[in-house]
Design a protein around this motif. Structure first.
Motif, PDB file in Angstrom:
ATOM      1  N   THR A 174      40.419 -12.270   4.560  1.00 10.33           N
ATOM      2  CA  THR A 174      40.161 -10.824   4.564  1.00 10.33           C
ATOM      3  C   THR A 174      39.056 -10.493   5.561  1.00 10.33           C
ATOM      4  OG1 THR A 174      40.820 -10.657   2.251  1.00 10.33           O
ATOM      5  CG2 THR A 174      39.518  -8.849   3.146  1.00 10.33           C
ATOM      6  N   ILE A 175      37.999 -11.297   5.557  1.00 12.86           N
ATOM      7  CA  ILE A 175      36.918 -11.103   6.528  1.00 12.86           C
ATOM      8  C   ILE A 175      37.441 -11.299   7.942  1.00 12.86           C
ATOM      9  CG2 ILE A 175      34.694 -11.985   7.320  1.00 12.86           C
ATOM     10  CD1 ILE A 175      34.144 -12.802   4.407  1.00 12.86           C
ATOM     11  N   VAL A 207      42.575  -5.736   3.929  1.00  8.95           N
ATOM     12  CA  VAL A 207      41.474  -5.073   3.230  1.00  8.95           C
ATOM     13  C   VAL A 207      42.043  -3.952   2.358  1.00  8.95           C
ATOM     14  CG1 VAL A 207      39.306  -3.812   3.471  1.00  8.95           C
ATOM     15  CG2 VAL A 207      39.890  -5.613   5.112  1.00  8.95           C
ATOM     16  N   PRO A 208      41.768  -3.969   1.050  1.00  9.10           N
ATOM     17  CA  PRO A 208      42.327  -2.933   0.173  1.00  9.10           C
ATOM     18  C   PRO A 208      41.723  -1.565   0.448  1.00  9.10           C
ATOM     19  CG  PRO A 208      40.747  -4.288  -1.026  1.00  9.10           C
ATOM     20  CD  PRO A 208      40.948  -4.948   0.306  1.00  9.10           C
ATOM     21  N   GLU A 209      42.450  -0.536   0.051  1.00  2.00           N
ATOM     22  CA  GLU A 209      41.947   0.817   0.207  1.00  2.00           C
ATOM     23  C   GLU A 209      40.748   1.025  -0.706  1.00  2.00           C
ATOM     24  OE1 GLU A 209      41.032   3.488   1.770  1.00  2.00           O
ATOM     25  OE2 GLU A 209      43.103   4.075   2.196  1.00  2.00           O
ATOM     26  N   LYS A 210      39.760   1.752  -0.213  1.00  2.00           N
ATOM     27  CA  LYS A 210      38.594   2.075  -1.016  1.00  2.00           C
ATOM     28  C   LYS A 210      38.968   3.151  -2.022  1.00  2.00           C
ATOM     29  CE  LYS A 210      34.074   2.415  -1.906  1.00  2.00           C
ATOM     30  NZ  LYS A 210      33.267   1.296  -2.423  1.00  2.00           N
ATOM     31  N   ARG A 211      38.687   2.907  -3.279  1.00  2.00           N
ATOM     32  CA  ARG A 211      39.051   3.906  -4.284  1.00  2.00           C
ATOM     33  C   ARG A 211      38.204   5.160  -4.107  1.00  2.00           C
ATOM     34  NH1 ARG A 211      35.844   0.311  -7.258  1.00  2.00           N
ATOM     35  NH2 ARG A 211      34.057   1.282  -8.315  1.00  2.00           N
ATOM     36  N   SER A 212      38.773   6.299  -4.481  1.00  2.00           N
ATOM     37  CA  SER A 212      38.030   7.553  -4.400  1.00  2.00           C
ATOM     38  C   SER A 212      37.045   7.638  -5.548  1.00  2.00           C
ATOM     39  CB  SER A 212      38.990   8.741  -4.449  1.00  2.00           C
ATOM     40  OG  SER A 212      39.671   8.753  -5.687  1.00  2.00           O
ATOM     41  N   HIS A 213      36.011   8.427  -5.352  1.00  2.00           N
ATOM     42  CA  HIS A 213      35.029   8.647  -6.406  1.00  2.00           C
ATOM     43  C   HIS A 213      35.316   9.988  -7.058  1.00  2.00           C
ATOM     44  CE1 HIS A 213      32.181   5.293  -5.688  1.00  2.00           C
ATOM     45  NE2 HIS A 213      32.724   5.338  -4.485  1.00  2.00           N
ATOM     46  N   GLU A 214      35.516   9.973  -8.361  1.00  2.00           N
ATOM     47  CA  GLU A 214      35.952  11.177  -9.065  1.00  2.00           C
ATOM     48  C   GLU A 214      34.962  12.319  -8.907  1.00  2.00           C
ATOM     49  OE1 GLU A 214      36.772  10.188 -13.080  1.00  2.00           O
ATOM     50  OE2 GLU A 214      38.450   8.847 -12.602  1.00  2.00           O
TER      51      GLU A 214
END
Length: 461
Positions: free
Chosen positions: A16-17, A239-246
Motif C-alpha cells: 500500500t505504501i 489505498v482505501p477511501e477516507k471515510r467522511s466525518h459525520e
C-alpha cells in the motif's frame, strides 16, 4: 516498520505504501520533465525566436542581444503565468480539500485532477515552433502549463492528505521521504529514457521522430503523459477511501468558503502556531518552486548548458535529491521536521550565494553548487508535508492541506516576481538567483522560531 501502540496505529501493508509512493514516482513527468528540465527549457529557448534573427545573431552582436532580449521577455511571461496559476490554486484548493473531507471523496478528486494533468502534458505536443507567430505559440504553451499546474496542485492536496492513512507519528517522516524520494528517482529513469530516445539524437530517434520543429521534444511529452497515467493508477486500488466525518456536512460553494474562513479564524484563536507554519512554509516553498521553475533556464541561459546537458544535470540532480530525501526522511523521525527544514534552507541559501558570486568561473560552479543545493530541496519539501500531516486533525486533513496549498499560492507571485524584477533591472539572468534566495531566506527567518511538535495522536485505523 516502527509504530505506535496497536490500538492507535493503522495497519498498512508495504504494498500500500509502495502504491502510494508510485504516484510521486509518476509525478516526475510533470515536475522534472515538463516544468523544469525539458519542456520549459524548450519553450524558453531560441527555438521560439524568429529564425532569421537567430541566424543573424551568429555573426552580429546586436542581433545576439535582441535574441537574448526576446528570451528574457518569454521568461518574464513564464513568471507571470506561474503566478496566475497560483492565484487560481489559492482560491480553489481549500474549497476542494474541505469538500473532499466532508464527503469522503478524496480518491475521486485525486483521480479527476490527475487525469487533467495527463491531458495537459499530452496537449504540449501541439506547441510547435512551426508557425508564423512564435510569441502566440509561446503564450499557448504557457497557458497549458498554467492549467497543468493548477490541476497538479489540486491533485496533490488529496494525495498528500493520504499520508496519515498510511503512517504513524513515529514513521511519518520516513514514509513521506520515501514518497518524495521516489519522485526524484522516477525523474532519473524518465529523464534517462527521454534523453536516449528523444532528446540526444542527431537525425531520428525512437518511433522515427526527428528534431525538426521540435518534434522530438513534443513526442517526448506524449511519452511523459503515458508515464504519468500508468504510475498514478496504483494508488486508487491500494489505498482505501477516507471515510467522511459525520460532523462535517457537505456544503455548497459559498458555505464551504465560509467554513474555511471560520476554520482559519479558529486556528488563529486556538492554534496560531499552525497558521504561522503555513505562512512560513508558503514563503520558502515559493522559493523551492522557483528553483524548479528557473533552475534549468539559468543553467542554459547563464552557464551555456545545451538542452542535452540540462537533462544530464537533471539526472544527476535527481540522483542526489532522491537519495538525500529518503535519508533525511529517516533522520527526520529522529531529530524532528523543524531541524530538517531549517538546516536544509541554510544549505540552499549558501549554495545559491556561491552560484551567484562565482558564476564567472564557468559551468563547473553550477555543477558543484547546484548539486549541493539539490541535497536540500527534497528534504524541505518532504519535511513540510509530514509537518502538515502531523499538525492536522483527523476530520480536516484535506482541508489543512488545501490551506497549505492556498497559502503557498497566495505568495506564489513572490519568487517569480523577484526573479523577473531582478533580471529586468540588471539586464542579466544571473541576478534572478538573488530574487529566489531572498525568498528562501525570508522563509527561514519565519520558520526558525516555531514549535513544530505534533499536536495530536494518530487517528485509530
Amino acid at each position: 516498520m516502527d509504530s505506535l501502540p496497536a490500538e492507535a496505529a493503522p495497519s498498512v501493508k508495504k504494498r500500500t505504501i509502495a502504491a502510494w509512493a508510485l504516484w510521486d514516482w509518476g509525478s516526475a513527468a510533470w515536475n522534472a520533465v515538463v516544468t523544469t528540465f525539458v519542456f520549459a527549457t524548450f519553450l524558453m529557448s531560441s527555438v521560439f525566436v524568429d529564425p532569421v534573427l537567430v541566424e543573424l545573431a551568429k555573426t552580429d552582436a546586436a542581433a545576439e542581444e535582441q535574441v537574448k532580449a526576446v528570451i528574457a521577455t518569454h521568461n518574464t511571461w513564464l513568471g507571470w503565468g506561474v503566478a496566475a496559476a497560483g492565484v487560481a490554486i489559492a482560491l480553489i484548493a481549500p474549497l476542494l480539500g474541505q469538500r473532499a473531507d466532508a464527503a469522503g471523496r478524496r480518491k475521486l478528486w485525486l483521480g479527476v485532477n490527475s487525469f487533467m494533468v495527463f491531458l495537459a502534458i499530452a496537449a504540449l505536443y501541439f506547441v510547435t515552433p512551426d508557425t508564423g507567430d512564435l510569441d502566440r505559440m509561446v503564450i499557448i504553451g504557457l497557458i497549458i502549463l498554467a492549467f497543468g499546474n493548477i490541476f497538479f496542485e489540486l491533485a496533490s492536496v488529496n494525495y498528500n492528505a493520504m499520508l496519515n492513512q498510511i503512517s504513524t507519528r513515529e514513521n511519518r517522516g520516513r514514509i513521506s521521504g520515501i514518497g518524495w524520494g521516489a519522485g526524484y528517482l522516477g525523474g532519473i529513469v524518465l529523464l534517462a529514457i527521454l534523453l536516449v530516445g528523444f532528446v540526444m539524437i542527431e537525425d531520428t530517434g525512437w518511433f522515427g521522430v526527428t528534431t525538426e520543429n521540435g518534434e522530438n521534444i513534443r513526442v517526448a511529452m506524449v511519452f511523459a503523459a503515458l508515464w504519468w497515467l500508468i504510475f498514478a493508477l496504483p494508488v486508487f486500488f491500494a489505498v482505501p477511501e477516507k471515510r467522511s466525518h459525520e460532523k462535517h456536512k457537505t456544503l455548497g460553494v459559498v458555505g464551504s468558503y465560509k467554513k474555511v474562513g471560520r476554520d482559519i479564524a479558529r486556528l488563529w484563536r486556538s492554534d496560531r502556531n499552525v497558521l504561522k507554519f503555513l505562512i512560513a512554509s508558503a514563503i520558502f516553498r515559493d522559493g523551492l518552486a522557483a528553483v524548479f521553475a528557473f533552475g534549468g533556464l539559468i543553467a542554459a541561459g547563464v552557464f551555456g548548458f545545451s538542452p542535452t546537458l540540462v537533462i544530464v544535470f537533471a539526472i544527476v540532480a535527481n540522483v542526489i535529491s532522491g537519495i538525500s530525501t529518503i535519508a533525511f526522511g529517516f533522520l527526520e523521525d529522529k531529530v524532528g521536521s523543524k531541524a530538517v527544514i531549517v538546516w536544509s534552507l541554510i544549505g540552499m541559501c549558501f549554495a545559491a550565494i556561491m552560484v551567484f558570486a562565482l558564476h564567472g568561473q564557468g559551468s563547473v560552479i553550477f555543477w558543484v553548487f547546484g548539486s549541493i543545493l539539490c541535497i536540500f530541496v527534497g528534504p524541505v519539501q518532504s519535511a513540510s508535508r509530514s509537518t502538515v500531516s502531523q499538525l492536522a486533525k483527523p476530520e480536516m486533513e484535506g482541508e489543512l492541506f488545501g490551506l497549505y496549498a492556498m497559502t503557498g499560492r497566495v505568495v506564489s507571485f513572490l519568487a517569480p516576481f523577484l526573479y523577473g524584477v531582478a533580471i529586468s533591472i540588471f539586464k542579466s539572468q544571473i541576478y534572478g538567483i538573488l530574487g529566489i534566495m531572498v525568498v528562501l531566506l525570508l522563509g527561514l527567518i519565519l520558520v526558525a522560531p516555531l514549535n513544530l511538535s505534533p499536536t495530536r495522536e494518530q487517528e485509530p485505523a
